[in-house]
Every structure is written in structure tokens, then in C-alpha cells.
Design a protein around this motif. Sequence first.
Motif, mmCIF file in Angstrom:
data_model
loop_
_atom_site.group_PDB
_atom_site.id
_atom_site.type_symbol
_atom_site.label_atom_id
_atom_site.label_comp_id
_atom_site.label_asym_id
_atom_site.label_seq_id
_atom_site.Cartn_x
_atom_site.Cartn_y
_atom_site.Cartn_z
ATOM 1 N N LYS A 145 -5.705 5.379 6.120
ATOM 2 C CA LYS A 145 -6.225 4.697 4.928
ATOM 3 C C LYS A 145 -7.730 4.897 4.774
ATOM 4 C CE LYS A 145 -2.773 0.980 5.083
ATOM 5 N NZ LYS A 145 -2.571 -0.473 5.227
ATOM 6 N N LYS A 146 -8.415 5.135 5.898
ATOM 7 C CA LYS A 146 -9.863 5.352 5.856
ATOM 8 C C LYS A 146 -10.213 6.804 5.533
ATOM 9 C CE LYS A 146 -10.443 1.900 9.534
ATOM 10 N NZ LYS A 146 -10.934 1.697 10.928
ATOM 11 N N HIS A 167 0.845 -1.181 0.000
ATOM 12 C CA HIS A 167 0.000 0.000 0.000
ATOM 13 C C HIS A 167 0.891 1.245 0.000
ATOM 14 C CE1 HIS A 167 -2.896 3.022 1.349
ATOM 15 N NE2 HIS A 167 -3.856 2.166 0.986
ATOM 16 N N ASP A 221 -7.226 8.989 0.044
ATOM 17 C CA ASP A 221 -7.023 8.181 -1.145
ATOM 18 C C ASP A 221 -5.550 8.318 -1.540
ATOM 19 O OD1 ASP A 221 -7.293 6.715 -3.472
ATOM 20 O OD2 ASP A 221 -7.969 8.456 -4.646
ATOM 21 N N GLN A 248 0.716 3.902 1.551
ATOM 22 C CA GLN A 248 1.004 4.418 2.886
ATOM 23 C C GLN A 248 2.211 3.722 3.491
ATOM 24 O OE1 GLN A 248 -1.023 3.112 6.316
ATOM 25 N NE2 GLN A 248 -1.381 5.181 7.134
#
Length: 390
Positions: free
Chosen positions: A216-217, A111, A220, A113
Motif C-alpha cells: 500500500k505504501k 481497500h 496506487d 488490495q
Amino acid sequence: MRRAILVLFLLMNSLLSFSQKDDKIIVVKDQDTNLPIEDVTVTIVKTRQNLLSNKDGVVTFTLLGASNIQIRHSAYLGITIRSVMLKDDSTVIFLKSNITDLDEILVTKRHPQKILASLVENSKKELTIPGRLKVYSREFFKLNGKYSYYNDGLMNFQLIGKSKKINAVLLVEQNRSKSLNDEEVTADLLGYNLNDIMENYYNFKYLNPLLTSDAKKEYDFVIKVYSKNRDLNIISAVPLETAKGLRDDFSIIYDPKKKIIMEVSSFVSPFVLSKVREKTASGAKNINKSYFKTIYKCQNDDYYLMCSKEEIGFEKVEKNHSKDIEVRNYFLTTNFSTQNYLYKDTEVYKDKTLYNKKDVILTDYWNDSGLTATEEENQIVNEVNDDVIK
């Protein structure tokens, strides 16, 4: 006779050195649009002096002999020119954009992040410490739409330690502050907090909102690759429509080979601002503008903070009225060295800002700062200069 010849030789050599000093202006523009390019970093290789273009694309400096000149911007193809090309006092340099509509989205197993988190950790390790940054700082303060206060200074930061244990010893060489009107603004003044500014920049503190478990929530994350410049990648993190609170749009430009961060920028979009509920309690602040940018430089084996720019605007609510406040801060490392400087403990500056420091003016240091004022800013700077002359 020999003494006379020696004196004559030294005099001629001095005159020759003086004659080689040449004031120059470079205006950097987009090759396709002819528009000025802001935040272009210009390095005079011979003297290792760093410069930064303003909103008008202008860079001013004094040339001390022949040198290569590096001209760089993350969104453009960099070039290196010889100083002999600057035959006129002012020269326009055109850069070719490396951004197109065909920039590729990079799909990775990890990911974005997680990639960002590893970039932050590796960048912390790679930043050159110990190191000495010779820094020019310039701060503008507006109250109710009018310039109300100004300060600038020339400082040395000696960085010691590693990662979270960074210690920045600060020596102020020269500085000046000036109130630009009769209205009392002291209580509202905001400026760089010099006590922790280097620790924040060298620990990438401004990226913390993207590194939490909930990020992550809320964001984007996307990684893009420049189609014309494979040396740099971009991680963008944009708040989702469901995200709550005052969240910035982030852009992180990094070197995928060295795995180090080269640039961080963020701003609060009008869409996010429109969703934030206005505060009415006395003492509350309603943000209407927020922008932040840092550029890091990798030169030879050195990796260090090149410059930063912060802008914030807000309405401060008070009992019977409100105040519109705007602060604009610039920070430029004009020279970097790994050599320590000698100092006495009594010479270390330990206050948070330069606002309350007594003026120390030994030279017109602002003219050699590498940070050229815009026409609007220059009116303020000239007003301060006139008072210095008086």
C-alpha cells in the motif's frame, strides 16, 4: 457384395471427412481504428480448440466441420460466429471496444488490495483441478539484437492436488530446438522453468509483490468498471513516485460476480527504468524491458490457464564487454480436459526446459498449435522447418 459395399461406404465417408477439413485465417481488427488486435482468444466450440491472435491480429486453424466460434478479448465486446460465415480462406472480423474515457472508478469500503487478496484465494479454489492441459510452447532468444536460438514443443500437463500443493506431471509429446547462428549462447539461454511453471500460474505467484504488507505504501491501487461491460472489473496497481526498485505496473481483470481472476498483465514502465541505478559489476543484469501476461478461461464448469506471454530484455555485464539479451516466451493451452491420461513414470519429463531435450518430431505440430507466428517470427520458424525437411 456386402463387403464391397461396406468398403465403398467407408471410403466415401473418409473422403467426406477429409473434404470437411478447411484451412482458415481470421484477422481480428478494431472496428473504430481498423488496427489489428493482439491476444484475442478464439475457441472452436465443437472441438474445444483454443487459439490466440498475434500482433497482426491473425489466427490460423483447420476447421473440421461446422461449429460456433467464440471470439473474446477483455477490452472488446465478445462475439460468437458460425463457421459458415468464413466463406473465404481469410476473413476480417471487427470487434467493438468496450473502453471509453468515461470508465468509472469504483469506490469501495474495502481497500483494493484486500479485494485482490480475496480474489487470488478464491481463484485458487475455483481453478479446475485435477485437469489436463494440452499445451504448445514457443520460445525465441535474441543475443545482441539477433535471433540466436529457438525452441517449441507440444506437451501435456496433468494437474493434481489443490492450491499450494499442486503437482504438475509433464509429458512431452514432440519438441525441437535449434541454434540459429554459430555463436555460443548456451550459458545465456533462458526459458520456461517447466518444473514450477504451473504451480506459479495456479498460485498467481506473479501478484505476490502486491500482496505484501508494504504494498500500500509502494503502489496506487484503483478499481475501474468498464462502462460498456459490467461483467468485468479492473484493478490497476501503479508504483508511486516514491517507490524504490524495479516495480511493475499491474493490471488485473476479474469477474466481480464469480470473484475469479480472468487476466493478469504487468510491465516495467520507462519512468521506473529511468530511476533504477545501472549496475556495473561483472555478472550483473540491467533490465531494459519486462512484460508479462496471463489469460485464464472460464468455459462451462471449467476454469483454467488459457495462455501466457513473457518478454524480458537486459544487458548482461561481463569483464571486458556486455551482452544484450532478449527472451520471448509463449504458452498456449490448445485443449483442456478433466480426464487423466495414463503414463509410465519413465515417460515423465523432469528437466527444467526443453532446450537440452533431444528433438522428437512426429508431425508438423507447430501448424496446429493455435499460435500463429508473426511475419518476423515466421522467418525463424521457416528456417527451422527447412532443417526438419532436410
